[in-house]
Design an enzyme around this catalytic site. Structure first.
Site, short mmCIF file in Angstrom:
data_model
loop_
_atom_site.label_atom_id
_atom_site.label_comp_id
_atom_site.label_asym_id
_atom_site.label_seq_id
_atom_site.Cartn_x
_atom_site.Cartn_y
_atom_site.Cartn_z
CE LYS A 185 -2.32 0.85 3.87
NZ LYS A 185 -2.05 2.17 4.51
CB SER B 101 9.12 6.89 9.80
OG SER B 101 8.32 6.53 10.90
CG ASP C 162 2.27 1.34 10.19
OD1 ASP C 162 1.75 2.04 11.08
OD2 ASP C 162 2.32 1.68 9.00
#
Length: 414
Positions: free
Chosen positions: A22, A179, A297
Site C-alpha cells: 500500500k 521513520s 506499524d
C-alpha cells in the site's frame, strides 16, 4: 461482521501471494498522476489505494471544477499525499475531507509547510484538521523547514510533488528524524524515475523534472501484511510459510521483520521473490526490547505475538501510533487487558509483562483499524478469539480472511 477464529492446527505448511505494498502503491499512484507515461504493476487492492486512485482520477473528469469535494474516508496516506498534490495543481480548487476519525487527525504541520512554499489552504471546520479547502497554485519557492519527528507521510508528501515545482525543493528537517525507511522509500522511487535527490544530514533536496521517461514500475508485496505471517509462524507448533513477492533488499521499513522475529524464533530465507518463514524448534524464548521508531506499524503484531508466546516485551518509538486510525496504544491496552495481559503504555512506549495464561473467547474490538483485526487474528492458534467488525481489513488487505482459511484457520461468521 463478527468472526470466530479457531485453530486446531499443530503444523502449518502453506504458500501465500500477498498484494502489492500500500505504501509503494500510493506513492506511485501520485507519481503516475504527475507523469502519466508511467505504468504500474502488482498494485495494492486495498481500500486506501482504491480511494487514492479514485481521487486522482478526478483530474480527468473535472480538471477545473471549483469547490469539488473529495472524500478519502479513513485513508490517512491519501489525506497527506493529496493535500500536497492539490496544493501544487495550479488552477484546481478542491475540498479534501474524510471520515469522522479522519477529521480528528492533525494536518496542520503539513499545511503550514506547504504555506511556506506559497500554497493557499484554509480550514472548513476546526483549525488544524480536515476538511481543508485547497486552491492549487504554481509554486516557485523551493525552501521549507519541518519538524523531523512528525509522521514521515508529511515529509513524503512534500518530496513526491517536489520535482513538479519550478525550482524543486530543499527540505530541512529540524530535530531527530522519524521513520527514515519510509523517507528513503520515497526517494528511491523518485530515483527510479531518474529524478535527482540528495539526503545529507537533515537536508533533503529534490531537483525539478518536468517529464520522465516511459517506464513500468512493479510494486513489491506489502511487508506490513507479511507481519501477520511472521506472527503465525511464531505461534504455530511447527511452521513453514512461503509468501511472495518480496525483495531481500527491500525499500520498505517493515522488512525489519526479518531481524525482529529472529529474536522470536522465526527464520527467514529468500529464494528469488519468495520468502519462507520457518519456526525454529526448541528455541530459547526471552523477553524482547525493540525500538520501533522506524517501523511503528508492526507494533501491534509484535505485542500480540509476545502475548501468545508467553514472553514480555518493551517497545519504544511509538509516538505516531496515537494519531493513526485510532489511538493504537490505548486500543492495545484495552484489548490486551481483556485477554488477561498485564500491559502499560505511555505516549510513545508499551510494556507487556510475560504471562502464560490467555483468556479464551474474548471479543476484540477493532476501532475501525485494520491492523487491530489482523494483529490479533494469529492468537487463534492459542485460544479461540472473536474479531468484531472484521471487514475493516479491506483498508489494506481485503483477502486476509480467505488467506487465513487457506492456512487451515477455522473462521465462522457470528
Amino acid at each position: 461482521m463478527k468472526l470466530l477464529l479457531q485453530s486446531a492446527l499443530s503444523e502449518i505448511n502453506a504458500a501465500i501471494k500477498i498484494t502489492g505494498s500500500k505504501s509503494e502503491t500510493n506513492r506511485l499512484l501520485l507519481l503516475k498522476a504527475m507523469f502519466p507515461n508511467i505504468t504500474l504493476a502488482n498494485t495494492s487492492n486495498s481500500d486506501d489505494s482504491e480511494v487514492m486512485g479514485a481521487a486522482l482520477a478526478t483530474n480527468n473528469q473535472q480538471p477545473t471544477t471549483s469547490n469539488q469535494i473529495i472524500d478519502i474516508h479513513h485513508a490517512g496516506t491519501a489525506m497527506r499525499f493529496l493535500t500536497a498534490y492539490f496544493a501544487v495543481n495550479a488552477g484546481r480548487e478542491v475540498v479534501l475531507t474524510g471520515s469522522s476519525r479522519m477529521q480528528e487527525r492533525p494536518i496542520k504541520i503539513l499545511v503550514e509547510a506547504l504555506e511556506q512554499l506559497g500554497a493557499v489552504i484554509t480550514y472548513e471546520k476546526e483549525v488544524g484538521y480536515p476538511p481543508i479547502r485547497i486552491k492549487g497554485q504554481k509554486i516557485t519557492a523551493s525552501k521549507v523547514k519541518l519538524a523531523a519527528n512528525v509522521s514521515s507521510q508529511y515529509i513524503s508528501a512534500l518530496l513526491l510533488v517536489a520535482s513538479k515545482l519550478e525550482n524543486g525543493l530543499e527540505l530541512t528537517l529540524e530535530g531527530e528524524i522519524t521513520s527514515i525507511p519510509y523517507i528513503k522509500m520515497t526517494l528511491a522511487l523518485l530515483n527510479d524515475l531518474n529524478i535527482q535527490t540528495s539526503f545529507e544530514g537533515n537536508v533533503i533536496t529534490v531537483a525539478p523534472k518536468p517529464a520522465v521517461e516511459t517506464k513500468e514500475m512493479v510494486v513489491e508485496s506489502d511487508w506490513s501484511s507479511a507481519s501477520y505471517y511472521y506472527s503465525i509462524a511464531a505461534l504455530a507448533d511447527v511452521a513453514s510459510i512461503t509468501i511472495s513477492s518480496y525483495k531481500e533488499n527491500s525499500l520498505q521499513g517493515d522488512s525489519a521483520l526479518v531481524n525482529l522475529y529472529k529474536a522470536m524464533g522465526v527464520e527467514s530465507s529468500f529464494n528469488g521473490n519468495q520468502l519462507t518463514l520457518t519456526k525454529q524448534a526448541n528455541f530459547n524464548y526471552q523477553d524482547v526490547t525493540f525500538d520501533l521508531n522506524n517501523t511503528p506499524d508492526i507494533a501491534q503484531t509484535i505485542v500480540v505475538t509476545c502475548l501468545g508466546l508467553g514472553i514480555g516485551c518493551h517497545l519504544t518509538g511509538l509516538h505516531t501510533l496515537k494519531i493513526k486510525e485510532t489511538d493504537r496504544l490505548e486500543a492495545l491496552r484495552i484489548e490486551l487487558t481483556k485477554l488477561g495481559a498485564n500491559i502499560s503504555v505511555t505516549n510513545d512506549s508499551l510494556t507487556l509483562v510475560a504471562t502464560k495464561k490467555i483468556n479464551p473467547n474474548v471479543a476484540i474490538a477493532t476501532y475501525n483499524d485494520h491492523r487491530m483485526a489482523m494483529a490479533f487474528a494469529p492468537l487463534a492458534l492459542r485460544v479461540p478469539i472473536y474479531i468484531e467488525n472484521a471487514e475493516v481489513v479491506s483498508k489494506s488487505y481485503p483477502d486476509f480472511w480467505e488467506d487465513l482459511k487457506s492456512l487451515g484457520f477455522q473462521i465462522s461468521e457470528i
